[in-house]
Design an enzyme around this catalytic site. Structure first.
Site, PDB file in Angstrom:
ATOM      1  N   ASP A  81      -8.140  -7.321  10.254  1.00  0.00           N
ATOM      2  CA  ASP A  81      -7.760  -8.166   9.112  1.00  0.00           C
ATOM      3  C   ASP A  81      -7.617  -9.625   9.561  1.00  0.00           C
ATOM      4  O   ASP A  81      -7.165  -9.896  10.689  1.00  0.00           O
ATOM      5  CB  ASP A  81      -6.416  -7.634   8.577  1.00  0.00           C
ATOM      6  CG  ASP A  81      -6.042  -8.214   7.229  1.00  0.00           C
ATOM      7  OD1 ASP A  81      -6.950  -8.588   6.462  1.00  0.00           O
ATOM      8  OD2 ASP A  81      -4.825  -8.296   6.935  1.00  0.00           O
ATOM      9  N   HIS A 178       0.203 -13.900  -0.358  1.00  0.00           N
ATOM     10  CA  HIS A 178       0.599 -13.063   0.779  1.00  0.00           C
ATOM     11  C   HIS A 178       2.121 -12.986   0.770  1.00  0.00           C
ATOM     12  O   HIS A 178       2.795 -14.015   0.691  1.00  0.00           O
ATOM     13  CB  HIS A 178       0.143 -13.703   2.099  1.00  0.00           C
ATOM     14  CG  HIS A 178      -1.315 -13.514   2.380  1.00  0.00           C
ATOM     15  ND1 HIS A 178      -2.156 -14.555   2.661  1.00  0.00           N
ATOM     16  CD2 HIS A 178      -2.080 -12.392   2.444  1.00  0.00           C
ATOM     17  CE1 HIS A 178      -3.383 -14.080   2.882  1.00  0.00           C
ATOM     18  NE2 HIS A 178      -3.363 -12.773   2.753  1.00  0.00           N
ATOM     19  N   HIS A 206      -6.102  -9.656  -1.798  1.00  0.00           N
ATOM     20  CA  HIS A 206      -5.069  -9.848  -0.769  1.00  0.00           C
ATOM     21  C   HIS A 206      -3.754 -10.089  -1.479  1.00  0.00           C
ATOM     22  O   HIS A 206      -3.707 -10.744  -2.514  1.00  0.00           O
ATOM     23  CB  HIS A 206      -5.419 -11.045   0.127  1.00  0.00           C
ATOM     24  CG  HIS A 206      -6.496 -10.717   1.113  1.00  0.00           C
ATOM     25  ND1 HIS A 206      -6.302 -10.788   2.465  1.00  0.00           N
ATOM     26  CD2 HIS A 206      -7.765 -10.294   0.932  1.00  0.00           C
ATOM     27  CE1 HIS A 206      -7.426 -10.429   3.083  1.00  0.00           C
ATOM     28  NE2 HIS A 206      -8.327 -10.126   2.174  1.00  0.00           N
ATOM     29  N   SER A 209       1.391  -6.581  -2.306  1.00  0.00           N
ATOM     30  CA  SER A 209       2.844  -6.414  -2.374  1.00  0.00           C
ATOM     31  C   SER A 209       3.434  -7.207  -3.528  1.00  0.00           C
ATOM     32  O   SER A 209       3.149  -8.399  -3.670  1.00  0.00           O
ATOM     33  CB  SER A 209       3.506  -6.892  -1.074  1.00  0.00           C
ATOM     34  OG  SER A 209       3.090  -6.099   0.001  1.00  0.00           O
TER      35      SER A 209
HETATM   36 ZN   LIG Z   1      -4.667 -11.335   3.496  1.00  0.00          ZN
END
Ligand SMILES: [Zn+2]
Length: 283
Positions: A81, A178, A206, A209
């Site tokens: 990643d 992020h 991305h 969460s």
């Molecule tokens: Zn990321």
């Protein structure tokens, strides 16, 4: 079984489902990710960020992760990643990773294209697929990711980027962050729809969460096939450890028990994401 990332994501694209890519750092996180996917009978991508390499021996980690993947009852892919250095990408390919992400998002479009194209040519020689990013994902709370400038992806740039680089998957910046959101998430689903119609390849979200379930479901309708998850899992483990270490039994507990409990704590969080991404929603 260990399966090429591209096979997993092309199948997900066909089914309009998505696959969770969990950031992992050690044995417990790899085991939890595979157990969560096995419990839900879904594929999974285990992802190691380049930023963890100073602390994680890449060769040793890959050998362990590949052994666990081969024994798994579901398809498992191994992904590098957010790599910024060609050196880490070469190393990951040598160690058997099935895909790599080259992150040239901080460069201007032309330079990002030139750098990404070089990585794609190199990785494809080894049959390893490549994810890349244009636009830039910002950093919210509790993330250890590099700060992005929050530039959203331009659909015309995305089309040119994919055509000229030959990249296999595209991380599109549509307003996710992020880490955890510090205010209301502002996700541009219309922009995602435009990006989806500009490029044919699987798209990557991305910042899974903290993104509301309903929004994740709608991104899956608009081409998102891989959702990266890191912070929510880390937060669950850290809160558990804080609670536990402030208890009186903590000082008499063996480290092995603490690590096993930590694995047990993150398992339901990972299962929740695997289940969510397997869902088919009409919008
Ligand atoms: Zn990321």
């Amino acid at each position: 079984m260990l399966i090429p990332t591209k096979d997993i994501l092309l199948a997900a694209q066909q089914e309009k489902k998505a696959v969770a890519a969990f950031n992992v750092y050690n044995l417990e996180t790899v085991q939890a990710a595979v157990q969560a996917a096995e419990a839900e009978e879904r594929p999974v991508i285990i992802a190691l960020g380049e930023r963890y390499l100073p602390a994680v021996d890449l060769e040793g980690f890959a050998a362990m992760a590949i052994a666990i993947a081969r024994k798994a009852a579901i398809p498992v892919a191994l992904h590098l990643d957010h790599a910024y250095e060609k050196k880490s990408i070469v190393q990951a390919i040598r160690c058997g990773f099935t895909s790599v992400m080259y992150d040239g998002s901080k460069y201007e479009l032309d330079e990002n294209i030139a750098r990404t194209k070089e990585i794609v040519e190199l990785a494809h020689m080894a049959d390893v697929s490549v994810e890349a990013e244009i636009g830039s994902v910002s950093r919210g709370a509790f993330s250890d990711e590099e700060e992005g400038d929050g530039r959203l992806t331009d659909p015309a740039d995305a089309k040119r980027f994919v055509e000229e680089t030959g990249v296999d998957f595209l991380a599109a910046a549509i307003g996710t962050v992020h880490g955890m959101y510090t205010g209301e998430p502002k996700i541009d689903l219309e922009l995602l729809r435009q990006i989806q119609s500009s490029v044919q390849i699987p798209l990557v979200l991305h910042g899974g969460s903290g993104t509301p379930d309903a929004i994740i479901a709608q991104t899956m309708e608009r081409g998102i096939c891989k959702v990266n998850v890191n912070t929510e899992v880390s937060l669950a483990a850290v809160s558990h450890l804080i609670r536990f270490t402030s208890s009186t039994e903590a000082q008499h507990t063996h480290l092995s028990t603490i690590m096993a409990d930590m694995q047990g704590t993150i398992l339901p969080v990972m299962k929740k994401f695997v289940r969510l991404l397997a869902r088919q929603e009409q919008t």
